[in-house]
Design a protein around this motif. Structure first.
Motif, PDB file in Angstrom:
ATOM      1  N   ASN A 126       2.379 -33.006  76.790  1.00 55.69           N
ATOM      2  CA  ASN A 126       2.581 -31.749  76.974  1.00 55.69           C
ATOM      3  C   ASN A 126       4.041 -31.171  76.385  1.00 55.69           C
ATOM      4  O   ASN A 126       4.513 -30.019  76.938  1.00 55.69           O
ATOM      5  CB  ASN A 126       2.564 -31.318  78.254  1.00 55.69           C
ATOM      6  N   LEU A 127       4.662 -31.763  75.647  1.00 53.00           N
ATOM      7  CA  LEU A 127       5.953 -31.438  75.131  1.00 53.00           C
ATOM      8  C   LEU A 127       5.777 -30.105  74.377  1.00 53.00           C
ATOM      9  O   LEU A 127       5.127 -29.986  73.373  1.00 53.00           O
ATOM     10  CB  LEU A 127       6.734 -32.586  74.500  1.00 53.00           C
ATOM     11  N   THR A 128       7.029 -29.371  74.321  1.00 52.85           N
ATOM     12  CA  THR A 128       6.924 -28.235  73.404  1.00 52.85           C
ATOM     13  C   THR A 128       8.291 -27.877  72.890  1.00 52.85           C
ATOM     14  O   THR A 128       9.365 -28.421  73.260  1.00 52.85           O
ATOM     15  CB  THR A 128       6.635 -26.871  74.439  1.00 52.85           C
ATOM     16  N   ASP A 129       8.215 -27.318  71.606  1.00 54.91           N
ATOM     17  CA  ASP A 129       9.533 -27.149  71.064  1.00 54.91           C
ATOM     18  C   ASP A 129      10.292 -25.601  71.375  1.00 54.91           C
ATOM     19  O   ASP A 129      11.084 -25.085  70.681  1.00 54.91           O
ATOM     20  CB  ASP A 129       9.591 -27.215  69.485  1.00 54.91           C
ATOM     21  N   GLY A 130       9.590 -25.171  72.375  1.00 56.21           N
ATOM     22  CA  GLY A 130       9.734 -23.721  72.587  1.00 56.21           C
ATOM     23  C   GLY A 130       8.816 -22.534  72.069  1.00 56.21           C
ATOM     24  O   GLY A 130       8.964 -21.309  72.569  1.00 56.21           O
ATOM     25  N   ARG A 131       8.458 -22.853  71.060  1.00 57.12           N
ATOM     26  CA  ARG A 131       7.381 -22.231  70.358  1.00 57.12           C
ATOM     27  C   ARG A 131       5.916 -22.556  70.617  1.00 57.12           C
ATOM     28  O   ARG A 131       5.068 -21.788  70.686  1.00 57.12           O
ATOM     29  CB  ARG A 131       7.811 -21.972  69.027  1.00 57.12           C
ATOM     30  N   ARG A 132       5.821 -23.838  70.321  1.00 60.48           N
ATOM     31  CA  ARG A 132       4.214 -24.425  70.486  1.00 60.48           C
ATOM     32  C   ARG A 132       4.338 -25.955  71.003  1.00 60.48           C
ATOM     33  O   ARG A 132       5.477 -26.512  71.035  1.00 60.48           O
ATOM     34  CB  ARG A 132       3.739 -24.474  68.874  1.00 60.48           C
ATOM     35  N   PHE A 133       3.082 -26.187  71.484  1.00 56.03           N
ATOM     36  CA  PHE A 133       3.095 -27.584  72.012  1.00 56.03           C
ATOM     37  C   PHE A 133       2.874 -28.778  70.849  1.00 56.03           C
ATOM     38  O   PHE A 133       2.217 -28.422  69.826  1.00 56.03           O
ATOM     39  CB  PHE A 133       1.937 -27.816  72.908  1.00 56.03           C
ATOM     40  N   LEU A 134       3.789 -29.673  70.797  1.00 52.47           N
ATOM     41  CA  LEU A 134       3.620 -30.465  69.536  1.00 52.47           C
ATOM     42  C   LEU A 134       2.318 -31.522  69.587  1.00 52.47           C
ATOM     43  O   LEU A 134       1.684 -31.481  68.358  1.00 52.47           O
ATOM     44  CB  LEU A 134       4.779 -31.687  69.960  1.00 52.47           C
ATOM     45  N   GLY A 136      -0.625 -30.246  70.453  1.00 56.49           N
ATOM     46  CA  GLY A 136      -1.847 -29.333  70.631  1.00 56.49           C
ATOM     47  C   GLY A 136      -2.758 -28.942  69.408  1.00 56.49           C
ATOM     48  O   GLY A 136      -3.826 -28.423  69.523  1.00 56.49           O
ATOM     49  N   GLY A 137      -2.318 -29.618  68.296  1.00 57.49           N
ATOM     50  CA  GLY A 137      -3.081 -29.627  67.024  1.00 57.49           C
ATOM     51  C   GLY A 137      -3.171 -27.811  66.522  1.00 57.49           C
ATOM     52  O   GLY A 137      -2.326 -27.221  66.743  1.00 57.49           O
ATOM     53  N   MET A 138      -4.339 -27.507  66.007  1.00 59.69           N
ATOM     54  CA  MET A 138      -4.339 -26.080  65.785  1.00 59.69           C
ATOM     55  C   MET A 138      -4.209 -25.078  66.892  1.00 59.69           C
ATOM     56  O   MET A 138      -3.920 -24.166  66.875  1.00 59.69           O
ATOM     57  CB  MET A 138      -5.709 -25.793  65.018  1.00 59.69           C
ATOM     58  N   ASN A 139      -4.689 -25.729  68.207  1.00 62.53           N
ATOM     59  CA  ASN A 139      -4.211 -25.065  69.492  1.00 62.53           C
ATOM     60  C   ASN A 139      -2.923 -25.247  70.067  1.00 62.53           C
ATOM     61  O   ASN A 139      -2.723 -25.507  71.035  1.00 62.53           O
ATOM     62  CB  ASN A 139      -5.534 -25.314  70.465  1.00 62.53           C
ATOM     63  N   SER A 140      -1.881 -24.955  69.341  1.00 58.60           N
ATOM     64  CA  SER A 140      -0.621 -25.223  69.731  1.00 58.60           C
ATOM     65  C   SER A 140       0.055 -24.321  70.618  1.00 58.60           C
ATOM     66  O   SER A 140       1.027 -24.560  71.185  1.00 58.60           O
ATOM     67  CB  SER A 140       0.342 -25.313  68.446  1.00 58.60           C
ATOM     68  N   GLY A 141      -0.641 -23.181  70.837  1.00 58.41           N
ATOM     69  CA  GLY A 141      -0.059 -22.492  72.056  1.00 58.41           C
ATOM     70  C   GLY A 141      -0.794 -22.571  73.447  1.00 58.41           C
ATOM     71  O   GLY A 141      -0.275 -21.854  74.330  1.00 58.41           O
ATOM     72  N   GLN A 142      -1.679 -23.555  73.656  1.00 60.37           N
ATOM     73  CA  GLN A 142      -2.031 -23.962  74.833  1.00 60.37           C
ATOM     74  C   GLN A 142      -1.767 -25.394  75.220  1.00 60.37           C
ATOM     75  O   GLN A 142      -1.626 -26.322  74.553  1.00 60.37           O
ATOM     76  CB  GLN A 142      -3.615 -24.114  74.683  1.00 60.37           C
ATOM     77  N   GLU A 221      -0.811 -32.296  56.298  1.00 60.40           N
ATOM     78  CA  GLU A 221      -0.945 -32.274  57.967  1.00 60.40           C
ATOM     79  C   GLU A 221       0.596 -32.611  58.369  1.00 60.40           C
ATOM     80  O   GLU A 221       1.239 -33.433  58.019  1.00 60.40           O
ATOM     81  CB  GLU A 221      -1.836 -33.440  58.374  1.00 60.40           C
ATOM     82  N   THR A 222       0.780 -31.438  59.477  1.00 59.23           N
ATOM     83  CA  THR A 222       2.247 -31.856  59.718  1.00 59.23           C
ATOM     84  C   THR A 222       2.254 -32.057  61.488  1.00 59.23           C
ATOM     85  O   THR A 222       3.096 -31.518  62.107  1.00 59.23           O
ATOM     86  CB  THR A 222       2.932 -30.249  59.402  1.00 59.23           C
ATOM     87  N   SER A 223       1.220 -32.628  62.194  1.00 60.67           N
ATOM     88  CA  SER A 223       1.221 -32.724  63.713  1.00 60.67           C
ATOM     89  C   SER A 223       0.408 -33.630  63.860  1.00 60.67           C
ATOM     90  O   SER A 223      -0.554 -34.214  63.052  1.00 60.67           O
ATOM     91  CB  SER A 223       0.834 -31.244  64.155  1.00 60.67           C
ATOM     92  N   ALA A 224       0.189 -34.276  65.081  1.00 62.53           N
ATOM     93  CA  ALA A 224      -0.677 -34.769  65.874  1.00 62.53           C
ATOM     94  C   ALA A 224      -1.209 -34.231  66.841  1.00 62.53           C
ATOM     95  O   ALA A 224      -0.762 -32.937  67.252  1.00 62.53           O
ATOM     96  CB  ALA A 224       0.064 -36.242  66.176  1.00 62.53           C
ATOM     97  N   ASN A 225      -2.176 -34.721  67.594  1.00 61.20           N
ATOM     98  CA  ASN A 225      -2.993 -34.032  68.550  1.00 61.20           C
ATOM     99  C   ASN A 225      -3.423 -34.910  69.743  1.00 61.20           C
ATOM    100  O   ASN A 225      -3.320 -36.312  69.603  1.00 61.20           O
ATOM    101  CB  ASN A 225      -4.098 -33.285  68.291  1.00 61.20           C
ATOM    102  N   ALA A 226      -3.455 -34.200  70.923  1.00 59.55           N
ATOM    103  CA  ALA A 226      -3.570 -35.219  72.064  1.00 59.55           C
ATOM    104  C   ALA A 226      -5.046 -35.751  72.086  1.00 59.55           C
ATOM    105  O   ALA A 226      -5.169 -36.595  73.040  1.00 59.55           O
ATOM    106  CB  ALA A 226      -3.432 -34.255  73.434  1.00 59.55           C
ATOM    107  N   ASN A 227      -5.924 -35.438  71.197  1.00 53.25           N
ATOM    108  CA  ASN A 227      -7.238 -35.837  71.260  1.00 53.25           C
ATOM    109  C   ASN A 227      -7.263 -37.228  70.378  1.00 53.25           C
ATOM    110  O   ASN A 227      -8.630 -37.432  70.089  1.00 53.25           O
ATOM    111  CB  ASN A 227      -8.245 -34.816  70.599  1.00 53.25           C
TER     112      ASN A 227
END
Length: 345
Positions: A126-134, A136-142, A221-227
């Motif tokens: 659930n870490l965030t950089d202040g703008r989005r969750f690292l 969260g994948g495409m759903n980075s605002g949740q 691709e520039t992220s990983a996701n919790a799934n």
């Protein structure tokens, strides 16, 4: 023969009328000397102005990619550091599992430690950089993952109770045959860490990672996701030891749980390395794209300089010349003001 009327007023206004033009030229020369650029591109370049505008737009476009890549690189570095922390925690858990014995209180201590690893994993995802969750994948605002006490814990307890007739915290858990407990773990319990159970109980993250443009021609691709499977396997291992009554287990049932958790943790750790490798490839591609764009910026900037720049020596000469003309104009006006026909009567 034609004569014209010359008055003192005409003589006075003649040098004064030249001042606005000279002052405009002074401002132009001063600006060009200060900036090193032509003051009026349209006047200086004519039809060449279109090329200057196009080149400036190209520089702005490239610079936007470079700036965006800088932000993406920072995000990827933080994600990599987070994945390293996950691996370190998984390795510690693996060591604890290998050293567990049936000594009094040992399994109870392990259960508490596993709960700590589980909660740490949830916080990390659930870490965030202040703008989005690292993660969260495409759903980075949740927020990607629910805490154990926010729903998953209750759902797992209900499934356990439905299967065995009591809660995991009940001492009767110690009487469950190893085969029955394994069947529960492989079916009802595992379903909470596979789709659709994982998204229904634990995760609001998107399984699709962020896809970002790093240049005009390349997206990565520039992220990983919790799934990711790695996250789910680690969560399953930690939750299995912390939430299935481990403190009451003994003998083959305890051994089965420890072996299953060790296997999941080892596989999850290997898959974390695969994620890091994938993101490392993205980092390398960003560096390569930036290097290429920087060379492009240099070439375009040189062309802009050739079009727009002025010779500093020439600009200084023009500035000095206009300044001298203005001083002469003021001096001449002052002399004329002092003239009077009475001086010649």
């Amino acid at each position: 023969m034609r004569t014209s009327f010359i008055s003192t007023q005409t003589l006075m206004n003649s040098p004064r009328n030249a001042l606005p033009r000279l002052q405009g030229e002074l401002a132009t020369a001063s600006k060009e000397l200060t900036t090193g650029r032509r003051a009026d591109l349209g006047l200086s370049l004519g039809v060449g102005t279109a090329e200057s505008v196009r080149l400036r737009a190209e520089v702005a476009s490239i610079q936007r990619y470079v700036d965006g890549n800088s932000a993406m690189s920072a995000q990827l570095e933080r994600t990599q550091a987070t994945l390293d922390d996950m691996r370190v925690q998984a390795d510690k858990f693996q060591q604890m599992l290998s050293g567990i014995s049936e000594a009094d209180g040992a399994s109870s201590v392990l259960q508490q430690q596993a709960a700590g690893f589980r909660d740490a994993l949830t916080s990390t995802l659930n870490l965030t950089d202040g703008r989005r969750f690292l993660f969260g994948g495409m759903n980075s605002g949740q927020k990607p993952v629910a805490a154990f006490d926010e729903g998953p814990g209750a759902a797992i307890a209900v499934a356990f109770n439905t299967r065995f007739g009591f809660d995991p915290s009940d001492p009767a858990t110690g009487s469950i045959p190893a085969a029955d407990l394994k069947d529960f773990i492989d079916n009802e319990f595992a379903a909470f860490f596979e789709e659709p159970g994982w998204s229904a109980t634990w995760s609001d993250a998107s399984s699709t990672n962020l896809n970002s443009g790093i240049s005009a021609l390349e997206r990565i691709e520039t992220s990983a996701n919790a799934n990711e499977p790695a996250m789910r396997k680690l969560a399953m291992a930690y939750t299995m030891v912390s939430a299935l009554g481990t403190e009451h287990l003994k003998g083959s049932a305890l051994q089965m749980v420890m072996e299953t958790a060790r296997s999941l943790t080892g596989t999850g750790t290997s898959e974390l390395i695969s994620i890091s490798t994938r993101l490392g490839t993205s980092q390398n591609r960003i560096e390569a794209a930036n290097s290429l764009m920087e060379r492009g910026l240099d070439a375009v900037s040189r062309r802009i300089d050739k079009l727009e720049s002025v010779d500093p020596a020439e600009a200084k000469t023009r500035l000095d010349m206009v300044s001298t003309q203005i001083e002469m104009s003021y001096s001449l006006t002052a002399r004329i003001l002092k003239m009077s026909i009475m001086n010649y009567v």
